[in-house]
Design a protein around this motif. Structure first.
Motif, PDB file in Angstrom:
ATOM      1  N   ALA A 118       8.695  -0.060   2.025  1.00  0.00           N
ATOM      2  CA  ALA A 118       7.970   0.848   2.914  1.00  0.00           C
ATOM      3  C   ALA A 118       7.021   1.733   2.120  1.00  0.00           C
ATOM      4  O   ALA A 118       5.861   1.912   2.500  1.00  0.00           O
ATOM      5  N   ILE A 119       7.507   2.260   0.984  1.00  0.00           N
ATOM      6  CA  ILE A 119       6.640   3.194   0.236  1.00  0.00           C
ATOM      7  C   ILE A 119       5.511   2.431  -0.456  1.00  0.00           C
ATOM      8  O   ILE A 119       4.399   2.945  -0.593  1.00  0.00           O
ATOM      9  N   ASP A 120       5.772   1.179  -0.850  1.00  0.00           N
ATOM     10  CA  ASP A 120       4.696   0.385  -1.456  1.00  0.00           C
ATOM     11  C   ASP A 120       3.584   0.130  -0.451  1.00  0.00           C
ATOM     12  O   ASP A 120       2.416   0.026  -0.815  1.00  0.00           O
ATOM     13  N   LEU A 121       3.962   0.009   0.817  1.00  0.00           N
ATOM     14  CA  LEU A 121       2.963  -0.248   1.844  1.00  0.00           C
ATOM     15  C   LEU A 121       2.460   1.059   2.459  1.00  0.00           C
ATOM     16  O   LEU A 121       1.763   1.041   3.462  1.00  0.00           O
ATOM     17  N   GLY A 122       2.863   2.179   1.887  1.00  0.00           N
ATOM     18  CA  GLY A 122       2.278   3.444   2.298  1.00  0.00           C
ATOM     19  C   GLY A 122       3.106   4.282   3.236  1.00  0.00           C
ATOM     20  O   GLY A 122       2.621   5.297   3.734  1.00  0.00           O
ATOM     21  N   ALA A 123       4.350   3.881   3.512  1.00  0.00           N
ATOM     22  CA  ALA A 123       5.160   4.658   4.444  1.00  0.00           C
ATOM     23  C   ALA A 123       6.267   5.385   3.683  1.00  0.00           C
ATOM     24  O   ALA A 123       7.324   4.827   3.413  1.00  0.00           O
ATOM     25  N   ASN A 192       7.060  -0.783  13.371  1.00  0.00           N
ATOM     26  CA  ASN A 192       5.779  -0.162  13.043  1.00  0.00           C
ATOM     27  C   ASN A 192       4.674  -1.222  13.009  1.00  0.00           C
ATOM     28  O   ASN A 192       4.745  -2.193  12.270  1.00  0.00           O
ATOM     29  N   GLU A 193       3.668  -0.996  13.807  1.00  0.00           N
ATOM     30  CA  GLU A 193       2.635  -2.024  13.947  1.00  0.00           C
ATOM     31  C   GLU A 193       1.848  -2.233  12.654  1.00  0.00           C
ATOM     32  O   GLU A 193       1.492  -3.356  12.305  1.00  0.00           O
ATOM     33  N   ILE A 194       1.609  -1.130  11.950  1.00  0.00           N
ATOM     34  CA  ILE A 194       0.838  -1.263  10.707  1.00  0.00           C
ATOM     35  C   ILE A 194       1.601  -2.111   9.706  1.00  0.00           C
ATOM     36  O   ILE A 194       1.062  -3.001   9.054  1.00  0.00           O
ATOM     37  N   LEU A 195       2.914  -1.834   9.607  1.00  0.00           N
ATOM     38  CA  LEU A 195       3.727  -2.603   8.675  1.00  0.00           C
ATOM     39  C   LEU A 195       3.745  -4.075   9.058  1.00  0.00           C
ATOM     40  O   LEU A 195       3.650  -4.959   8.219  1.00  0.00           O
ATOM     41  N   GLN A 196       3.855  -4.341  10.366  1.00  0.00           N
ATOM     42  CA  GLN A 196       3.867  -5.732  10.810  1.00  0.00           C
ATOM     43  C   GLN A 196       2.576  -6.436  10.433  1.00  0.00           C
ATOM     44  O   GLN A 196       2.582  -7.585  10.000  1.00  0.00           O
ATOM     45  N   CYS A 197       1.457  -5.724  10.587  1.00  0.00           N
ATOM     46  CA  CYS A 197       0.184  -6.332  10.224  1.00  0.00           C
ATOM     47  C   CYS A 197       0.119  -6.620   8.726  1.00  0.00           C
ATOM     48  O   CYS A 197      -0.493  -7.597   8.304  1.00  0.00           O
ATOM     49  N   ARG A 198       0.748  -5.741   7.955  1.00  0.00           N
ATOM     50  CA  ARG A 198       0.675  -5.915   6.503  1.00  0.00           C
ATOM     51  C   ARG A 198       1.517  -7.077   6.015  1.00  0.00           C
ATOM     52  O   ARG A 198       1.182  -7.692   4.996  1.00  0.00           O
ATOM     53  N   ILE A 199       2.648  -7.359   6.648  1.00  0.00           N
ATOM     54  CA  ILE A 199       3.536  -8.370   6.062  1.00  0.00           C
ATOM     55  C   ILE A 199       3.726  -9.617   6.921  1.00  0.00           C
ATOM     56  O   ILE A 199       4.259 -10.594   6.431  1.00  0.00           O
ATOM     57  N   LYS A 346      -5.321 -11.426   0.092  1.00  0.00           N
ATOM     58  CA  LYS A 346      -6.110 -10.268  -0.331  1.00  0.00           C
ATOM     59  C   LYS A 346      -5.350  -9.517  -1.430  1.00  0.00           C
ATOM     60  O   LYS A 346      -4.162  -9.753  -1.656  1.00  0.00           O
ATOM     61  N   LEU A 347      -6.064  -8.573  -2.037  1.00  0.00           N
ATOM     62  CA  LEU A 347      -5.447  -7.805  -3.120  1.00  0.00           C
ATOM     63  C   LEU A 347      -4.225  -7.040  -2.609  1.00  0.00           C
ATOM     64  O   LEU A 347      -3.187  -6.992  -3.257  1.00  0.00           O
ATOM     65  N   GLN A 348      -4.346  -6.465  -1.420  1.00  0.00           N
ATOM     66  CA  GLN A 348      -3.236  -5.678  -0.879  1.00  0.00           C
ATOM     67  C   GLN A 348      -1.999  -6.527  -0.633  1.00  0.00           C
ATOM     68  O   GLN A 348      -0.887  -6.025  -0.649  1.00  0.00           O
ATOM     69  N   ASP A 349      -2.213  -7.864  -0.423  1.00  0.00           N
ATOM     70  CA  ASP A 349      -1.061  -8.720  -0.159  1.00  0.00           C
ATOM     71  C   ASP A 349      -0.194  -8.908  -1.401  1.00  0.00           C
ATOM     72  O   ASP A 349       1.002  -9.188  -1.285  1.00  0.00           O
ATOM     73  N   ILE A 350      -0.809  -8.781  -2.587  1.00  0.00           N
ATOM     74  CA  ILE A 350      -0.005  -8.919  -3.811  1.00  0.00           C
ATOM     75  C   ILE A 350       1.082  -7.854  -3.817  1.00  0.00           C
ATOM     76  O   ILE A 350       2.240  -8.116  -4.139  1.00  0.00           O
ATOM     77  N   ILE A 351       0.707  -6.631  -3.421  1.00  0.00           N
ATOM     78  CA  ILE A 351       1.686  -5.540  -3.401  1.00  0.00           C
ATOM     79  C   ILE A 351       2.805  -5.857  -2.419  1.00  0.00           C
ATOM     80  O   ILE A 351       3.989  -5.713  -2.725  1.00  0.00           O
ATOM     81  N   ALA A 352       2.416  -6.360  -1.233  1.00  0.00           N
ATOM     82  CA  ALA A 352       3.439  -6.710  -0.242  1.00  0.00           C
ATOM     83  C   ALA A 352       4.318  -7.841  -0.748  1.00  0.00           C
ATOM     84  O   ALA A 352       5.533  -7.850  -0.531  1.00  0.00           O
ATOM     85  N   ASN A 353       3.711  -8.793  -1.470  1.00  0.00           N
ATOM     86  CA  ASN A 353       4.490  -9.918  -1.976  1.00  0.00           C
ATOM     87  C   ASN A 353       5.478  -9.486  -3.046  1.00  0.00           C
ATOM     88  O   ASN A 353       6.626  -9.929  -3.049  1.00  0.00           O
ATOM     89  N   ILE A 354       5.017  -8.630  -3.972  1.00  0.00           N
ATOM     90  CA  ILE A 354       5.946  -8.142  -5.003  1.00  0.00           C
ATOM     91  C   ILE A 354       7.095  -7.410  -4.329  1.00  0.00           C
ATOM     92  O   ILE A 354       8.259  -7.610  -4.648  1.00  0.00           O
ATOM     93  N   ALA A 355       6.754  -6.574  -3.352  1.00  0.00           N
ATOM     94  CA  ALA A 355       7.782  -5.760  -2.708  1.00  0.00           C
ATOM     95  C   ALA A 355       8.801  -6.628  -1.993  1.00  0.00           C
ATOM     96  O   ALA A 355      10.002  -6.390  -2.086  1.00  0.00           O
ATOM     97  N   THR A 356       8.344  -7.673  -1.296  1.00  0.00           N
ATOM     98  CA  THR A 356       9.305  -8.454  -0.515  1.00  0.00           C
ATOM     99  C   THR A 356      10.010  -9.523  -1.337  1.00  0.00           C
ATOM    100  O   THR A 356      11.042 -10.020  -0.914  1.00  0.00           O
TER     101      THR A 356
END
Lengths: 366, 163
Positions: A118-123, A192-199, A346-356
């Protein structure tokens, strides 16, 4: 056609979302990832080499420093490996307490996963809530072993101490409150809709790739493959408990998150059964002061850690120290798929991938 | 002697009337000591305790140290949490050099203090002080969040010139 130059973005080794000491070299074309190269070894503490100069019981604290998020699991694996090699029987009560502690560790590790994702994705809120509930598990570890996080509670032949009376009430009340906590996470994070869009649909790993790369644990089960060592090759007394193995369907980041969230509930089910069936008795068998496996003995023992298949390969040379000790670290192997799931994103997806992917660098670098 | 007595009396009288005489440096240090901006850096077990220190139960915000920065350029406190390995050492050195002065270093945990349990290994430096000056050492493996707070409060005293 517009021509763009490719460039490199370095993520880490000092970066808040690399879980400490991971360095990803991302080759970018605009905002699209062409390739992501994982550089490891920033937390390499030479644990395997140190093991060769420590006696068998002395290695237990080092084992818990492998995966510090779920410190009971690596020590459990190590102790069971040595017990298997030496043919040591563990008392019933110790087996049950081991299961309880191991599953609490799994819950605490998954809580950190949810919070740090959550914190990696900004929450930031997600982290605060998950750490709030994790503190209750830390309290239980502290009252049983005296250490909050890295409790070297497992011993070869049993466990270090019996649990105090207050432990049962604390464990029961945690389990009672767990459904409410999960509801809270669902409201704050899952819904959370934003989180769903991110992952959602990000970092999709196919089942073939997962098997080819040797991915294990929740990351593999998110691809829809029913493989849990607690079921496939039960160690300890795991064959006595009833629990389901949560599976994903697509293998994307969203599935990896949901599988872990469901695993928390299954762990709670196991703990509840273990608490109900907890027998009285000894907590440790008599183990010789100096453990000396015969020369040439070797063992590979694996357990289902919170990250995947955690294996120990120990070779004995007749002395009181291992000749060689190798750790099959699930985080290390799971991280190897980061390039293939990040390519094209995208670049932001790398962060989501590392996190998950939920790597713990202490374990992957050893 | 007499003059000093006179000066002290004057200061006391001014303080009574609501006038504080001080140096600019003292005011700045007062501000710095009450709101460190730590760098969110760490590479092992200790950062998890640092996270716990920042979360709801321990709540580092009570002391005003909750502004964790991701960039060394914005931070003035480097909490070295975790072992410094041979591969990590140049990166840590560079992070330290990127931080603007005045800056302080807090070594959190046994690994950053002395190499801790991994001192015998071939890849861990024997403490953060082999790279740069360390202001406060907090022992523990890992130290509890309370221990981290104690270390921060000691650092506060140091910055304010009381130690």
């Amino acid at each position: 056609m517009l021509q763009t130059d490719q460039y490199i973005i370095n993520i880490g080794p000092q970066h808040p979302s690399t879980h400490g000491g991971l360095h990803v070299e991302a080759l970018m074309d605009g905002e699209n990832v062409v390739d992501a190269i994982v550089h490891l070894g920033y937390v390499h503490r030479s644990i395997e080499k140190i093991a060769e100069s420590r006696t068998y019981p002395q290695f237990v604290p080092y084992a818990s420093r492998l995966d510090y998020l779920a410190s009971h699991l690596p020590t459990l694996g190590y102790c069971q490996a040595v017990e298997k090699m030496m043919g040591i029987e563990v008392p019933e009560r110790a087996e049950y307490l081991r299961v309880i502690m191991a599953e609490f560790s799994r819950i605490s590790s998954h809580l950190i996963f949810i919070g740090s994702m959550a914190i990696d994705l900004g929450a930031t809120t997600g982290l605060i809530y998950c750490l709030r509930d994790r503190e209750r598990i830390m309290d239980m570890f502290e009252m049983t072993s005296g250490q909050r996080m890295i409790a070297s509670y497992m011993r070869i032949g049993g466990i270090a101490e019996d649990v105090p009376e207050t432990f049962y009430a604390a464990a029961r009340s945690f389990l009672d409150d767990l459904p409410q906590m999960i509801d809270e996470y669902n409201g704050l994070i899952t819904g959370n809709e934003i989180l769903q869009c991110r992952i959602k649909g990000v970092g999709t790993l196919s089942a073939e790739d997962a098997i080819a790369y040797g991915v294990t644990g929740p990351n593999l089960r998110a691809c829809g493959i029913d493989y849990d060592i607690r079921k496939a090759e039960p160690y300890g007394i795991y064959d006595r408990f009833e629990f389901d193995v949560p599976l994903g369907t697509k293998g994307d980041s969203w599935n990896r998150y949901i599988v872990r969230l469901e695993e928390i509930k299954e762990s709670a089910r196991i703990i509840e059964q273990a608490l109900d069936a907890l027998p009285q008795g000894d907590i440790r068998t008599k183990v010789p002061r100096v453990l000396k496996p015969e020369s040439g003995w070797e063992i590979y023992h694996r357990i289902e850690s919170s990250k995947g298949e955690l294996g120990y390969y120990i070779v004995a040379d007749g002395g009181n120290k291992p000749y060689r000790l190798h750790v099959r670290a699930p985080s290390f192997i799971n991280l190897m798929v980061l390039p293939i799931i990040s390519r094209g994103g995208k670049l932001q997806d790398i962060i989501a991938n590392i996190a998950t992917l939920d790597p713990v660098l202490g374990e992957s670098d050893r | 002697m007499v003059l000093k007595q006179q000066a002290d009396d004057d200061l006391e009288m001014m303080e009574k009337n609501g006038i504080i005489v001080t140096t600019l440096e003292k005011i700045w240090n007062w501000g710095r000591a009450h709101s460190f901006w730590p760098l969110s850096y760490g590479c092992n077990c200790c950062p998890i305790e640092m996270m716990a220190a920042g979360a709801s139960r321990f709540d580092i915000a009570r002391y005003g140290y909750e502004v964790f920065r991701a960039s060394p350029r914005q931070a003035d406190l480097l909490v070295v949490a975790g072992p410094i390995t041979v591969k990590m050492a140049p990166a840590v050195q560079r992070i330290y050099e990127q931080m603007p002065s005045p800056k302080w270093v807090l070594a959190m945990g046994n690994c950053a203090t002395s190499g801790g349990p991994f001192r015998d290994g071939y890849s861990v430096l024997p403490g953060a002080d082999s790279l740069f000056k360390v202001d406060v050492f907090v022992p523990g493996c890992p130290p509890r969040p309370e221990a981290l707070f104690h270390g921060l409060l000691e650092l506060k005293q140091k910055v304010m010139g009381k130690k």
